[in-house]
Motif scaffolding. Structure first.
Motif, PDB file in Angstrom:
ATOM      1  N   GLY A  13      82.236  53.758 -29.406  1.00  0.00           N
ATOM      2  CA  GLY A  13      81.092  53.695 -28.823  1.00  0.00           C
ATOM      3  C   GLY A  13      80.208  54.777 -28.188  1.00  0.00           C
ATOM      4  N   THR A  16      76.180  55.288 -29.881  1.00  0.00           N
ATOM      5  CA  THR A  16      75.169  54.291 -29.260  1.00  0.00           C
ATOM      6  C   THR A  16      75.214  54.153 -27.885  1.00  0.00           C
ATOM      7  N   LEU A  18      75.822  53.734 -23.719  1.00  0.00           N
ATOM      8  CA  LEU A  18      75.347  54.501 -22.599  1.00  0.00           C
ATOM      9  C   LEU A  18      76.333  55.594 -22.097  1.00  0.00           C
ATOM     10  N   GLY A  20      79.174  56.117 -23.792  1.00  0.00           N
ATOM     11  CA  GLY A  20      79.947  56.923 -24.975  1.00  0.00           C
ATOM     12  C   GLY A  20      79.223  58.273 -25.245  1.00  0.00           C
ATOM     13  N   ARG A  39      80.090  50.545 -34.256  1.00  0.00           N
ATOM     14  CA  ARG A  39      80.232  49.584 -35.021  1.00  0.00           C
ATOM     15  C   ARG A  39      80.185  49.675 -36.650  1.00  0.00           C
ATOM     16  N   ALA A  67      82.341  47.269 -25.340  1.00  0.00           N
ATOM     17  CA  ALA A  67      82.904  46.350 -24.347  1.00  0.00           C
ATOM     18  C   ALA A  67      81.582  45.248 -24.646  1.00  0.00           C
ATOM     19  N   THR A  69      79.154  43.515 -22.668  1.00  0.00           N
ATOM     20  CA  THR A  69      78.691  44.229 -21.473  1.00  0.00           C
ATOM     21  C   THR A  69      77.469  43.220 -21.190  1.00  0.00           C
ATOM     22  N   LEU A  84      86.343  41.064 -27.238  1.00  0.00           N
ATOM     23  CA  LEU A  84      85.917  42.604 -27.272  1.00  0.00           C
ATOM     24  C   LEU A  84      86.592  43.131 -25.684  1.00  0.00           C
ATOM     25  N   ASP A 109      83.348  47.161 -11.494  1.00  0.00           N
ATOM     26  CA  ASP A 109      83.601  46.427 -10.484  1.00  0.00           C
ATOM     27  C   ASP A 109      83.534  45.255 -10.189  1.00  0.00           C
ATOM     28  N   LYS A 136      87.212  41.432 -18.561  1.00  0.00           N
ATOM     29  CA  LYS A 136      87.443  42.780 -18.247  1.00  0.00           C
ATOM     30  C   LYS A 136      88.777  42.958 -17.580  1.00  0.00           C
ATOM     31  N   THR A 156      84.361  51.518 -13.023  1.00  0.00           N
ATOM     32  CA  THR A 156      83.295  52.067 -12.641  1.00  0.00           C
ATOM     33  C   THR A 156      82.234  50.967 -12.444  1.00  0.00           C
ATOM     34  N   ALA A 157      80.971  51.468 -12.108  1.00  0.00           N
ATOM     35  CA  ALA A 157      79.772  50.570 -11.799  1.00  0.00           C
ATOM     36  C   ALA A 157      78.632  51.020 -11.979  1.00  0.00           C
ATOM     37  N   TRP A 158      77.587  50.209 -12.136  1.00  0.00           N
ATOM     38  CA  TRP A 158      76.105  50.461 -11.828  1.00  0.00           C
ATOM     39  C   TRP A 158      75.804  51.678 -12.636  1.00  0.00           C
ATOM     40  N   LEU A 159      75.884  51.749 -14.128  1.00  0.00           N
ATOM     41  CA  LEU A 159      75.608  52.850 -14.737  1.00  0.00           C
ATOM     42  C   LEU A 159      74.150  53.103 -15.179  1.00  0.00           C
TER      43      LEU A 159
HETATM   44  N1  LIG Z   1      76.679  49.408 -17.791  1.00  0.00           N
HETATM   45  C1  LIG Z   1      77.258  49.447 -16.383  1.00  0.00           C
HETATM   46  O1  LIG Z   1      76.493  49.287 -15.736  1.00  0.00           O
HETATM   47  C2  LIG Z   1      78.668  49.229 -16.377  1.00  0.00           C
HETATM   48  C3  LIG Z   1      79.349  49.028 -15.140  1.00  0.00           C
HETATM   49  C4  LIG Z   1      80.736  48.918 -14.877  1.00  0.00           C
HETATM   50  C5  LIG Z   1      81.576  49.126 -15.860  1.00  0.00           C
HETATM   51  N2  LIG Z   1      80.986  49.429 -17.298  1.00  0.00           N
HETATM   52  C6  LIG Z   1      82.158  49.453 -18.005  1.00  0.00           C
HETATM   53  O2  LIG Z   1      81.671  50.778 -18.924  1.00  0.00           O
HETATM   54  C7  LIG Z   1      81.879  50.864 -20.315  1.00  0.00           C
HETATM   55  C8  LIG Z   1      80.772  51.447 -20.961  1.00  0.00           C
HETATM   56  O3  LIG Z   1      79.624  50.415 -20.716  1.00  0.00           O
HETATM   57  P1  LIG Z   1      78.043  51.035 -21.325  1.00  0.00           P
HETATM   58  O4  LIG Z   1      77.349  50.454 -20.316  1.00  0.00           O
HETATM   59  O5  LIG Z   1      78.185  52.266 -21.764  1.00  0.00           O
HETATM   60  O6  LIG Z   1      78.056  49.995 -22.373  1.00  0.00           O
HETATM   61  P2  LIG Z   1      77.071  49.892 -23.663  1.00  0.00           P
HETATM   62  O7  LIG Z   1      75.898  50.933 -23.550  1.00  0.00           O
HETATM   63  O8  LIG Z   1      76.492  48.540 -23.626  1.00  0.00           O
HETATM   64  O9  LIG Z   1      78.072  50.274 -24.819  1.00  0.00           O
HETATM   65  C9  LIG Z   1      78.902  49.437 -25.193  1.00  0.00           C
HETATM   66  C10 LIG Z   1      79.154  49.907 -26.656  1.00  0.00           C
HETATM   67  O10 LIG Z   1      79.907  48.940 -27.309  1.00  0.00           O
HETATM   68  C11 LIG Z   1      79.517  48.778 -28.573  1.00  0.00           C
HETATM   69  N3  LIG Z   1      79.726  47.302 -28.935  1.00  0.00           N
HETATM   70  C12 LIG Z   1      79.221  46.046 -28.368  1.00  0.00           C
HETATM   71  N4  LIG Z   1      79.594  45.043 -29.132  1.00  0.00           N
HETATM   72  C13 LIG Z   1      80.597  45.535 -30.273  1.00  0.00           C
HETATM   73  C14 LIG Z   1      80.864  44.911 -31.516  1.00  0.00           C
HETATM   74  N5  LIG Z   1      80.907  43.522 -31.414  1.00  0.00           N
HETATM   75  N6  LIG Z   1      81.291  45.813 -32.117  1.00  0.00           N
HETATM   76  C15 LIG Z   1      81.522  46.870 -32.015  1.00  0.00           C
HETATM   77  N7  LIG Z   1      80.740  47.519 -31.049  1.00  0.00           N
HETATM   78  C16 LIG Z   1      80.472  46.940 -30.111  1.00  0.00           C
HETATM   79  C17 LIG Z   1      78.026  49.013 -28.511  1.00  0.00           C
HETATM   80  O11 LIG Z   1      77.577  49.322 -29.756  1.00  0.00           O
HETATM   81  P3  LIG Z   1      76.035  49.020 -30.242  1.00  0.00           P
HETATM   82  O12 LIG Z   1      75.340  49.952 -29.622  1.00  0.00           O
HETATM   83  O13 LIG Z   1      76.344  49.153 -31.916  1.00  0.00           O
HETATM   84  O14 LIG Z   1      76.050  47.572 -29.755  1.00  0.00           O
HETATM   85  C18 LIG Z   1      78.068  50.293 -27.640  1.00  0.00           C
HETATM   86  O15 LIG Z   1      78.538  51.421 -28.539  1.00  0.00           O
HETATM   87  C19 LIG Z   1      82.301  49.357 -20.703  1.00  0.00           C
HETATM   88  O16 LIG Z   1      83.806  49.081 -20.840  1.00  0.00           O
HETATM   89  C20 LIG Z   1      81.472  48.554 -19.653  1.00  0.00           C
HETATM   90  O17 LIG Z   1      82.485  47.317 -19.412  1.00  0.00           O
HETATM   91  C21 LIG Z   1      79.563  49.396 -17.635  1.00  0.00           C
END
Ligand SMILES: NC(=O)c1ccc[n+]([C@@H]2O[C@H](COP(=O)([O-])OP(=O)(O)OC[C@H]3O[C@@H](n4cnc5c(N)ncnc54)[C@H](OP(=O)(O)O)[C@@H]3O)[C@@H](O)[C@H]2O)c1
Length: 291
Positions: A13, A16, A18, A20, A39, A67, A69, A84, A109, A136, A156-159
């Motif tokens: 990840g 692309t 957030l 990662g 991906r 994930a 998400t 996932l 969270d 999750k 973690t939370a609310w990124l």
């Molecule tokens: N965002 C939040 O507020 C938040 C809060 C609490 C916990 N988290 C956790 O923190 C982690 C990172 O979150 P994030 O916000 O950075 O997530 P994100 O920006 O949605 O990124 C998720 C990554 O997963 C990839 N992905 C999604 N579906 C896929 C698939 N079917 N095959 C391959 N790759 C796939 C996406 O690739 P594409 O760009 O190609 O789709 C992207 O690189 C996750 O575990 C999430 O559960 C996030």
């Protein structure tokens, strides 16, 4: 304590996502060799493609930010979310064990129901109320059950942060176009800046931490407070009107209170996460205004 310099990290990840993208930058700044993957580089659910990848790279760290998400959509796509958020990390952990790599996995969270009124610790009872939260949590639990010691799970939370849209970014765009925004005031959480989270993750790696850790910026906010602070900080002229969650029904349940306690993180790293308000300023002044 270990040095990250020269260590190899595959960041799933990392191209692309957030979080990662910030992790890739921060680990690189610590001297680690980072391999950000998306991906297009591999199929997360194909064990053979993952095995080939790990045999080729032989990473010290497998950092998984991939994930499902989409919290509301997950209610209709439980199978996809499960694959996932639960199946995939378990495959990764098995491979990590085989290749003697450390697995770093992120959780949420939303594993809590929000009924508490003080910050959630790592030991608090989980009770997810959404498919996203359930899948999750199942991912976390199955990783722990595997009994492989070298796993770090970060809740973690609310990124918010650079390189990809997020709540703050969307609010600032809406605020440019409207005089007033209605934002919910009765969900409280821990807003967290992805470059800070990435740095705190690096510090946990340096401290050789394993197990579950909460990692968020300090302080708490409602969505309404976060939006108002962002709009104020960006100097945009737009009113923020607090509304209850009930006036904006969503498909998935969201906890009304999910602030995370970071004492365990502070104890092992000696670092106190900075307040989210300070991090928000960095995001708005340095990241958004540079775009
Ligand atoms: N965002 C939040 O507020 C938040 C809060 C609490 C916990 N988290 C956790 O923190 C982690 C990172 O979150 P994030 O916000 O950075 O997530 P994100 O920006 O949605 O990124 C998720 C990554 O997963 C990839 N992905 C999604 N579906 C896929 C698939 N079917 N095959 C391959 N790759 C796939 C996406 O690739 P594409 O760009 O190609 O789709 C992207 O690189 C996750 O575990 C999430 O559960 C996030």
């Amino acid at each position: 304590m270990i040095e990250l310099k020269g260590k190899k990290a595959v960041v799933l990840g990392g191209r692309t996502g957030l979080l990662g993208q910030s992790l890739t930058e921060v680990l690189r700044s610590h001297g680690a060799v980072t391999i950000p993957l998306s991906r297009n580089d591999f199929d997360p659910l194909n064990e053979e493609s993952l095995t080939a990848l790990l045999e080729r790279e032989e990473p010290d760290f497998i950092v998984n930010t991939i994930a499902y998400t989409m919290v509301d959509q997950a209610e209709d796509e439980e199978k996809k979310a499960h694959l996932l958020n639960t199946t995939f990390p378990v495959i990764l952990a098995r491979l990590a064990k085989k290749h003697n790599s450390k697995l770093i996995h992120f959780s949420t969270d939303f594993v809590f129901d929000g009924k508490k009124d003080s910050p959630y610790t790592e030991e608090d009872k989980t009770n997810p109320k959404s498919v996203y939260g359930e899948t999750k949590l199942a991912g976390e639990s199955q990783l722990i059950k595997l009994g492989y010691e070298n796993i770090l799970i970060i809740r973690t939370a609310w990124l918010f942060g650079p390189n990809k849209t997020n709540f703050v970014h969307k609010i600032l765009n809406f605020a440019q176009e409207r005089d007033c925004l209605n934002i919910v005031h009765d969900q409280n959480g821990s807003p967290t800046y992805t470059p800070d989270l990435a740095e705190y993750t690096a510090q946990l790696l340096i401290a050789e931490a394993t197990g579950i850790f909460n990692v968020v910026n300090s302080g708490k906010a409602s969505w309404c407070e976060l939006a108002a602070e962002a709009i104020n900080c960006a100097g945009v002229n737009c009113l923020v009107n607090p509304v209850p969650t009930s006036s904006y029904p969503t498909k998935a349940y969201r906890p009304s209170y999910s602030v995370l306690d970071t004492e365990k993180f502070i104890k092992i790293t000696g670092i106190t996460p900075r307040p989210w308000v300070q991090a928000l300023r960095d995001y708005i002044y340095n990241d958004i205004e540079e775009q």
